[in-house]
Scaffold this motif. Structure first.
Motif, PDB file in Angstrom:
ATOM      1  N   ASP A   1      -4.600  11.542   6.139  1.00  0.00           N
ATOM      2  CA  ASP A   1      -5.738  12.456   6.196  1.00  0.00           C
ATOM      3  C   ASP A   1      -6.540  12.453   4.888  1.00  0.00           C
ATOM      4  O   ASP A   1      -7.737  12.706   4.901  1.00  0.00           O
ATOM      5  CB  ASP A   1      -5.279  13.880   6.512  1.00  0.00           C
ATOM      6  N   GLY A   2      -5.874  12.146   3.774  1.00  0.00           N
ATOM      7  CA  GLY A   2      -6.532  12.137   2.485  1.00  0.00           C
ATOM      8  C   GLY A   2      -7.261  10.846   2.153  1.00  0.00           C
ATOM      9  O   GLY A   2      -7.995  10.783   1.178  1.00  0.00           O
TER      10      GLY A   2
ATOM     11  N   GLY B   1       2.122   8.810  -6.736  1.00  0.00           N
ATOM     12  CA  GLY B   1       2.276  10.213  -6.364  1.00  0.00           C
ATOM     13  C   GLY B   1       1.356  10.674  -5.248  1.00  0.00           C
ATOM     14  O   GLY B   1       1.294  11.864  -4.944  1.00  0.00           O
ATOM     15  N   LYS B   2       0.643   9.749  -4.622  1.00  0.00           N
ATOM     16  CA  LYS B   2      -0.264  10.121  -3.536  1.00  0.00           C
ATOM     17  C   LYS B   2       0.468  10.313  -2.215  1.00  0.00           C
ATOM     18  O   LYS B   2      -0.034  11.001  -1.332  1.00  0.00           O
ATOM     19  CB  LYS B   2      -1.360   9.067  -3.383  1.00  0.00           C
ATOM     20  N   LEU B   3       1.630   9.695  -2.093  1.00  0.00           N
ATOM     21  CA  LEU B   3       2.448   9.820  -0.884  1.00  0.00           C
ATOM     22  C   LEU B   3       3.824  10.308  -1.295  1.00  0.00           C
ATOM     23  O   LEU B   3       4.513   9.668  -2.090  1.00  0.00           O
ATOM     24  CB  LEU B   3       2.554   8.469  -0.162  1.00  0.00           C
ATOM     25  N   ARG B   4       4.204  11.465  -0.772  1.00  0.00           N
ATOM     26  CA  ARG B   4       5.505  12.051  -1.117  1.00  0.00           C
ATOM     27  C   ARG B   4       6.613  11.318  -0.392  1.00  0.00           C
ATOM     28  O   ARG B   4       6.525  11.057   0.802  1.00  0.00           O
ATOM     29  CB  ARG B   4       5.530  13.528  -0.759  1.00  0.00           C
TER      30      ARG B   4
ATOM     31  N   SER C   1       0.838  -1.207   0.000  1.00  0.00           N
ATOM     32  CA  SER C   1       0.000   0.000   0.000  1.00  0.00           C
ATOM     33  C   SER C   1       0.868   1.250   0.000  1.00  0.00           C
ATOM     34  O   SER C   1       0.561   2.222  -0.705  1.00  0.00           O
ATOM     35  CB  SER C   1      -0.914   0.010   1.224  1.00  0.00           C
ATOM     36  N   ILE C   2       1.938   1.225   0.761  1.00  0.00           N
ATOM     37  CA  ILE C   2       2.864   2.361   0.806  1.00  0.00           C
ATOM     38  C   ILE C   2       3.568   2.495  -0.539  1.00  0.00           C
ATOM     39  O   ILE C   2       3.670   3.598  -1.090  1.00  0.00           O
ATOM     40  CB  ILE C   2       3.887   2.192   1.954  1.00  0.00           C
ATOM     41  N   ARG C   3       4.051   1.393  -1.085  1.00  0.00           N
ATOM     42  CA  ARG C   3       4.729   1.424  -2.393  1.00  0.00           C
ATOM     43  C   ARG C   3       3.807   1.990  -3.470  1.00  0.00           C
ATOM     44  O   ARG C   3       4.213   2.830  -4.271  1.00  0.00           O
ATOM     45  CB  ARG C   3       5.164   0.017  -2.790  1.00  0.00           C
TER      46      ARG C   3
END
Length: 68
Positions: free
Chosen positions: A63-64, A32-35, A24-26
């Motif tokens: 939060d998103g 581009g949802k997680l910087r 999920s993190i990858r």
């Protein structure tokens, strides 16, 4: 002695902190949802090394997310 607060987490640490799978993190980073930033560059100046995710970026990603 005062502890220094963590400024960033690896992908594995971020997944554990959020209670989600590493995939999920990858996926969030790749879309581009997680910087995240790479920890170093190679001789050609291309990013390499571990991904580092700031605590603020992780919080913004959380939060998103939609509520369950």
């Amino acid at each position: 002695m005062n502890a220094i607060p963590r400024l960033s987490l690896t992908r594995e640490e971020a997944a554990e902190a959020c209670g989600v799978k590493l995939d999920s993190i990858r996926r969030a980073i790749n879309t581009g949802k997680l910087r995240a930033k790479r920890s170093s560059t190679n001789a050609k100046g291309e990013p390499c090394g571990k991904y580092l995710i700031t605590v603020a970026a992780l919080q913004a990603w959380l939060d998103g997310l939609e509520d369950a």
